[in-house]
Scaffold this motif. Structure first.
Motif: not given
Length: 219
Positions: A128-155
């Motif tokens: 809450e209120g912080k700066t999130l840096i979400l890191a993944d070396p390979m941005l292929a389809t982009g699905q992993s990045m989106v799924a990860t961000f969705e999983a973080l929303k409860p925090f």
């Protein structure tokens, strides 16, 4: 989304990327990991220019100096396992950051050309209120990045979100741009034109996780 493709301007970054791609040099797993880490440091430096700063006074042996120090409360979140060396590179520069880790992998249900992203392990501080840096070396389809961000929303809801990748495909960039807010920043070392029919970046470099840590067992 604000996209910062660092390879738009030539720099020493080119050397690290070329060594990661080279099928002979990348056989040296330690060098491969170190190159990801060094790229993480470069991307972290570029990202730091967008943070918020405030002046402080520092007492030196000879007097007082005024410096501007970043005030963002940063949380670094990396996608296991290929994200570990990239995380280390970012942590070298944002050494006071809190840390989060998440596992996200491709699960092929019926054939090798279709998959879903499965998120399992997750450890994360309050966002809450912080700066999130979400890191993944390979941005292929982009699905992993989106799924990860969705999983973080409860925090909690971060005040700012930065995505960090080493190599991406144009299709992946377009996918994340559709799923993240317009004020999200993507910091990426280089972008390739296309994906294979199995969703791998072309020409890319292969499987970053395998190259960094050895081949994984297949289910």
């Amino acid at each position: 989304m604000h996209i910062h493709n660092i390879s738009d301007n030539n720099s020493i970054l080119n050397t690290f990327i070329s060594e990661m791609r080279d099928k002979h040099i990348q056989k040296d797993a330690m060098r491969f990991r170190r190159n990801i880490e060094r790229i993480g440091e470069i991307l972290g430096y570029e990202l730091s220019k967008s943070l918020q700063y405030e002046p402080i006074n520092i007492q030196t042996p000879l007097g007082t100096a005024s410096e501007f120090i970043a005030t963002d409360n940063i949380v670094l979140c990396s996608i296991l396992r290929a994200g570990v060396p990239l995380h280390n590179g970012l942590l070298n520069y944002f050494d006071k950051a809190e840390n989060a880790f998440i596992s996200a992998y491709r699960h092929h249900k019926h054939n090798p050309e279709s998959f879903e992203i499965v998120v399992e392990y997750l450890a994360c501080p309050d966002l809450e209120g912080k700066t999130l840096i979400l890191a993944d070396p390979m941005l292929a389809t982009g699905q992993s990045m989106v799924a990860t961000f969705e999983a973080l929303k409860p925090f909690g809801k971060p005040k700012a979100v930065h995505l960090v990748s080493v190599i991406g495909a144009q299709e992946g960039l377009e996918y994340v741009a559709k799923h993240f807010s317009a004020d999200t920043h993507l910091w990426i070392a280089t972008v390739d034109a296309q994906l294979t029919n199995k969703g791998y970046i072309m020409p890319g470099l292969g499987d970053a996780g395998d190259l960094a840590f050895g081949q994984k067992l297949q289910n």
